[in-house]
Scaffold this motif. Sequence first.
Motif, short mmCIF file in Angstrom:
data_model
loop_
_atom_site.label_atom_id
_atom_site.label_comp_id
_atom_site.label_asym_id
_atom_site.label_seq_id
_atom_site.Cartn_x
_atom_site.Cartn_y
_atom_site.Cartn_z
N TYR A 91 72.40 -120.89 -75.08
CA TYR A 91 71.06 -120.33 -75.06
C TYR A 91 71.07 -118.91 -74.48
N MET B 208 68.76 -117.46 -72.88
CA MET B 208 68.13 -117.40 -71.57
C MET B 208 69.09 -117.71 -70.43
N SER C 207 73.86 -116.14 -77.76
CA SER C 207 73.47 -117.51 -78.09
C SER C 207 74.38 -118.02 -79.20
N TYR D 226 61.71 -116.27 -76.40
CA TYR D 226 62.14 -115.15 -75.58
C TYR D 226 63.02 -114.17 -76.33
N THR D 227 63.83 -114.67 -77.23
CA THR D 227 64.67 -113.72 -77.97
C THR D 227 63.84 -112.89 -78.94
N TRP E 186 61.74 -122.54 -77.15
CA TRP E 186 61.46 -121.64 -76.03
C TRP E 186 62.46 -120.49 -75.99
N ASP E 187 63.72 -120.79 -76.23
CA ASP E 187 64.73 -119.74 -76.28
C ASP E 187 64.43 -118.76 -77.41
N LEU F 15 69.25 -125.48 -69.24
CA LEU F 15 68.08 -124.72 -69.65
C LEU F 15 66.79 -125.41 -69.19
#
Length: 662
Positions: free
Chosen positions: A469, A471, A424, A73-74, A69-70, A136
């Motif tokens: 992370y 996020m 990160s 988004y990146t 998931w991270d 997270l």
Amino acid sequence: MNRPVLLPCLLLALAGGPAAARTTIEIFDTAKAVNQACDAGIAAAREAAEAIREVPVDQAGADTVLAAWDDLYTAMADRIGPAYLQAYVHPDQAVRDAGQDCINRTTKLETDLYQDPALFRRVQAVAPEAGADEALQAHLLAEFEDSGVALPDERRQRAKTLLQRIEELGQQFQQNLRENDTVLTFGPTEQAGLPDAFIERVPADDEGNLRLKLQYPHYFPFMENATNAEARERFYRAFNNRGGDANLDILEELALLRRELAGLYGFDSYAAFATRRRMVGDPGTVHAFLDRVDNTLAPLQAAELAELTRLKAEHTGRNEATLAPWDKSFYLTRLRESRYDIDAEAMRRYFPMPAMTDWVLHVAEKLYGLRFVPADVPVWHEDVRYYDVRDRRSDNRLGGLYLDLHPRDGKYGHAAAFGVRGASTRTARKPTSVLVTNFTRSGLTPDELETYLHEIGHALHGVLSTTRYAMLSGTEVELDFVEAPSQMFQAWSYRLESLRTIPAVCPECPPVDADLVERMEASRRAGQALFYGRQWLYAQYDMQLAGPEPVDPMALWQKLESATPLGHVEGTRFPATFGHIAGGYAAGYYGYMWAEALGLDMLSAFDDGLMDPKTGAKFRRTVLARGGERPASEMVRDFLGRETRPNAFFEKLRNEDAASPQ
């Protein structure tokens, strides 16, 4: 004056770069390039989301779900993050408009992802270890829940519609302010009292009439110095109407939509819905804090108003003078000049540009053990400067910092820090922050210097993050804590210990001595009760607008402002200019004062000296580096070695902490 910070919360943490060491961002020259990047970012996100959906629920873990998931988004943020930024700063309106469209499209994507039951089940199924993984997961689950994933189908679809419309309206509100091109013309007789340097640097026509825009660099110097009261009134009315009826309509719709959204979850108000995710926990805590502020300020505001009214009576020769809102800044300036010998415009020579940029970075270098190394990289305007941020001891590159400091047409009109790339350690990603201000090129007033330190505090919060992370990087903390590090860092703009280091970068600058610092501090405190009274008014209005009962935004404002010492000016529409609560600070404006209480408490840790690198290193390690990996209350406790307390803030409100040059 504390300036707002803009948080690009729509993308959570904008992190990125396919190359781990990359800290520069993509620059778009055309709207087509923005659209292509936006398309690519959305496609990458959808592809990554599909891969997470394919993970068997019984195999959901930190690597298969949280890290994925991270990564989602990146990957998206590398493409969409620059588009978001350039919607606010690019010189070409077509590029700005394309960036705005990308923001709206990304909002829809984000709602789709967080309303996806399959993705939700996989995040739920993770059994994380304590620490970053657990943080997270909690962060993601909160986003899913707030997007309505667990609601029945009909309510979930309604939540989706509401969330998308709320974001679109908030962006339109900001765009209406940003694109306002109103110009006021002031003739020679209306220019009396204005400093020559101001007149020389602002636009004028062939007849010598000043052509001023509804922007801070024009508005504040005019209101502080123009002796013509009618001219000040004209500027005041225009400035407090710059959003117009369109923004009032938007604000009314936003309040209704947010109340409906909260109701889908069983809350009686948007304030209750929003504050449950913050340090305060509930609206009652906010109202108790605001009541204490109001009770502290009431007698002090009356005394300050009486003093400024007396000055107006002396200046005008009218014993029955009444202070109008457009008089406040003018007579505060006269008070500061006569009592403390502080002329804000004249003070620019002590804080010239670009030397103050060198000094601000010098302070950060000494305090946090850094080096800022200029680099020649592509930028969106020739004024923009870029620095690699390096650790002084190891020489490791920590991240990147862009500075876009001066006003221009179409640019965001206030001061803000954009965290366009989050850190990160898991993927060796380096963070990047962009600082956007509208400072005069010649030099800064003491207030502007304070703004610079405030905003660089936000930028450093992003750049010095070392979260696992992306996020959770940088300013991805509780909303009512996000201002605290910057509120603390403002102190370096008015303390002798830091200001006397200016000669290290500017030997030719006039020296700042103890006497000047004492007068600056006394001047800064003049009128502070009226200032904080205004902050209380904004926070109270915000909370009531987000309360359980529907209200007309303009009628509510008129009622509340009419009860303040200076009253309401018929025909003005401040709520139409109140961008904070149209965006991410809805039911959160109280956070500026709440965070200042935290910031002043954290400042007390610098007992061994404001420039003490040992305390600076501890703050960098325990607060700035941790982002949202830990609750703010725990980070503050680690830094202070005790629970936080608001004593210093209320002492400041009561003017009890006497000015000190140290």
